[in-house]
Design an enzyme around this catalytic site. Structure first.
Site, short mmCIF file in Angstrom:
data_model
loop_
_atom_site.label_atom_id
_atom_site.label_comp_id
_atom_site.label_asym_id
_atom_site.label_seq_id
_atom_site.Cartn_x
_atom_site.Cartn_y
_atom_site.Cartn_z
N ASN A 7 -1.04 -90.63 -29.83
CA ASN A 7 -2.04 -91.67 -30.05
C ASN A 7 -1.73 -92.33 -31.40
O ASN A 7 -1.97 -91.74 -32.45
CB ASN A 7 -3.44 -91.04 -30.06
CG ASN A 7 -4.54 -92.09 -30.15
OD1 ASN A 7 -4.26 -93.29 -30.36
ND2 ASN A 7 -5.78 -91.67 -29.99
N ARG A 88 -1.21 -93.07 -25.55
CA ARG A 88 -2.54 -93.64 -25.29
C ARG A 88 -2.45 -95.13 -25.63
O ARG A 88 -2.03 -95.51 -26.72
CB ARG A 88 -3.57 -92.95 -26.19
CG ARG A 88 -4.96 -93.44 -25.96
CD ARG A 88 -5.54 -94.04 -27.19
NE ARG A 88 -6.86 -94.58 -26.91
CZ ARG A 88 -7.69 -94.99 -27.84
NH1 ARG A 88 -7.34 -94.94 -29.09
NH2 ARG A 88 -8.85 -95.50 -27.51
N HIS A 177 -12.68 -95.20 -22.79
CA HIS A 177 -12.74 -93.74 -22.61
C HIS A 177 -12.33 -93.33 -21.20
O HIS A 177 -12.69 -92.26 -20.72
CB HIS A 177 -14.18 -93.18 -22.84
CG HIS A 177 -14.65 -93.21 -24.25
ND1 HIS A 177 -15.96 -93.48 -24.57
CD2 HIS A 177 -14.00 -93.01 -25.41
CE1 HIS A 177 -16.09 -93.44 -25.89
NE2 HIS A 177 -14.91 -93.16 -26.42
N ARG A 236 -22.04 -97.51 -34.00
CA ARG A 236 -22.16 -98.73 -33.18
C ARG A 236 -23.54 -98.83 -32.55
O ARG A 236 -24.13 -97.83 -32.17
CB ARG A 236 -21.10 -98.72 -32.06
CG ARG A 236 -19.72 -99.01 -32.57
CD ARG A 236 -18.68 -98.88 -31.47
NE ARG A 236 -17.66 -97.93 -31.86
CZ ARG A 236 -16.79 -97.37 -31.03
NH1 ARG A 236 -16.80 -97.68 -29.75
NH2 ARG A 236 -15.91 -96.51 -31.47
N GLU A 379 -8.06 -85.47 -23.57
CA GLU A 379 -7.33 -86.70 -23.25
C GLU A 379 -5.82 -86.50 -23.41
O GLU A 379 -5.02 -87.05 -22.67
CB GLU A 379 -7.81 -87.83 -24.16
CG GLU A 379 -9.23 -88.27 -23.78
CD GLU A 379 -9.93 -89.05 -24.87
OE1 GLU A 379 -9.91 -90.27 -24.81
OE2 GLU A 379 -10.52 -88.43 -25.77
#
Ligand code: AMP
Length: 392
Positions: A7, A88, A177, A236, A379
């Site tokens: 990533n 990713r 996601h 957020r 992930e």
């Protein structure tokens, strides 16, 4: 077979070296402050941890250093032992509906979506190019955050705005996601030995999104055109009335970008509690009776509960609810607050079962109408599994 799962961020590169099919993690680590003079990296392997400060001029230098460390520490005996690298990639627009083997032409096509993911996509591509340069004989696979959501129907992914915004500018819900939600769906459906499960997957970490999945197909997800939409998150806002933006612009003299920055970085748990974006800090303050921390926690749980109820309706009754990521896997307090708010669906939490962290576990009682499971996400593993499948 050993696969590197990567990533890459604009100044960082996170990796996990996974042996498959055993799923054994051989090494993992993080290169930070790439491009700065005080770059550093940490690598964990075999119960050991090395941390070094050095000058990593760019991502290629970081990748060369990574390879050097893997060889020097005998984590691999030769480069041939790294058979593939899975990356990713944040955004594949509507074009990329599956993970795929990368080449220059495909990278060029992915870069069309850089304006939809300006913080991540260019960095993700930079990471791929670094591996192509340092390991030219190894295949690179792109695993997108957006692909899993590409099964959404038009009526779910379109916004009720002028239709040309979609046709001309690509304004639609993309969802994010996806790799985590796909991993959760795979894990829970393998557990139940069913491929027709209706799942409400709640990925609740610093960022957060929910996903309604029916038999492996995404019906709806809470993040939208960008990862700012949906539930309240660490920093957020999630969904708000868009008219707030020009109103606050006038009041504060800030630009639209500055307001969006506030919505991304100064809102959510942090904005309401005024304490922290970290749910542990908010939980501690709320235990001490801090009113804004209590308010932030309650709002956070309620937004998630509201979407769960909505998705239960959309799925015409979910078979299972799953909770994952930092908060979902670790916070028994937040899980309880959420479950208490979906009693109307017949969900009953078992407090003793809920007293757990980071493990696959049923946390609802036997007479809960919908079972609730904590399912740790992975992930990196999902990226490695896709890579293995594509290069085999
Ligand atoms: P993630 O983005 O998935 O890494 O999740 C980060 C979030 O998980 C942060 O808000 C952390 O506070 C939260 N988290 C991690 N461990 C715990 C814990 N033991 N209790 C409550 N929240 C936690």
């Amino acid at each position: 077979m050993n696969i590197l799962s990567v990533n890459a961020g604009s100044s960082s590169l996170k990796f996990t070296l996974i042996e498959l099919p055993s799923r054994n993690v051989l090494a993992s680590g993080l290169f930070e402050k790439i491009g700065m003079t005080d770059s550093m990296y940490t690598i964990k392997f075999n119960g050991e941890k090395i941390t070094k400060t050095t000058n990593l001029y760019d991502h290629s230098v970081a990748v060369s250093k990574l390879i050097e460390e893997l060889l020097e520490n005998n984590i691999v005996d030769s480069l041939e032992e790294i058979e593939g690298v899975g990356h990713r990639i944040l955004h594949g627009g509507s074009e990329f509906t599956k993970s795929l083997i990368l080449n220059e032409d495909i990278l060029q096509r992915i870069s069309k979506y850089n304006e939809l993911g300006p913080l991540h996509n260019p960095a993700n591509i930079m990471g791929v190019k670094a591996f192509m340069k340092v390991l030219p004989n190894v295949l690179n696979v792109g695993v997108f955050d957006t692909t899993f959501h590409q099964t959404m129907a038009e009526e779910e992914y379109l916004y009720p705005v002028p239709y040309e915004w979609y046709t001309k500018y690509g304004i639609r819900k993309y969802g994010f996601h996806g790799t985590s939600h796909r991993f959760i769906y795979k894990t829970i459906s393998e557990y139940f030995k069913r491929d027709d499960l209706k799942v409400i997957s709640c990925h609740i970490g610093n960022g957060g999104s929910l996903c309604a999945i029916n038999g492996g197909k995404v019906v709806d997800t809470t993040m939208g055109f960008t990862p700012l939409a949906g539930i309240m998150m660490g920093t957020r806002s999630g969904d708000i009335d868009p008219s707030i933006i020009p109103f606050v612009m006038k009041k504060t003299g800030k630009t639209a970008e500055e307001i969006v920055n506030d919505l991304n970085k100064k809102s959510g748990l942090l904005g309401i509690s005024g304490i922290s974006s970290d749910s542990r800090d908010v939980e501690n303050a709320s235990k001490e009776g801090n009113e804004r921390a209590i308010l932030a926690q309650n709002m956070y749980a309620q937004k998630i509960a509201n979407f769960i109820a909505m998705y239960n309706n959309l799925l015409d009754g979910a078979d299972v609810i799953t909770l994952t990521a930092g908060v979902g896997e670790n916070s028994s307090v937040m899980r309880k607050l959420i479950c208490e708010r979906i009693k109307s669906l017949g969900v009953l939490i078992d407090e003793e079962r809920n007293n757990c962290r980071g493990e696959f576990k049923l946390i609802s009682s036997d007479n809960s109408k919908i079972p609730v499971y904590v399912v740790p996400t992975n992930e990196e593993l999902m990226i490695a599994l896709d890579t293995m499948e594509l290069i085999s």
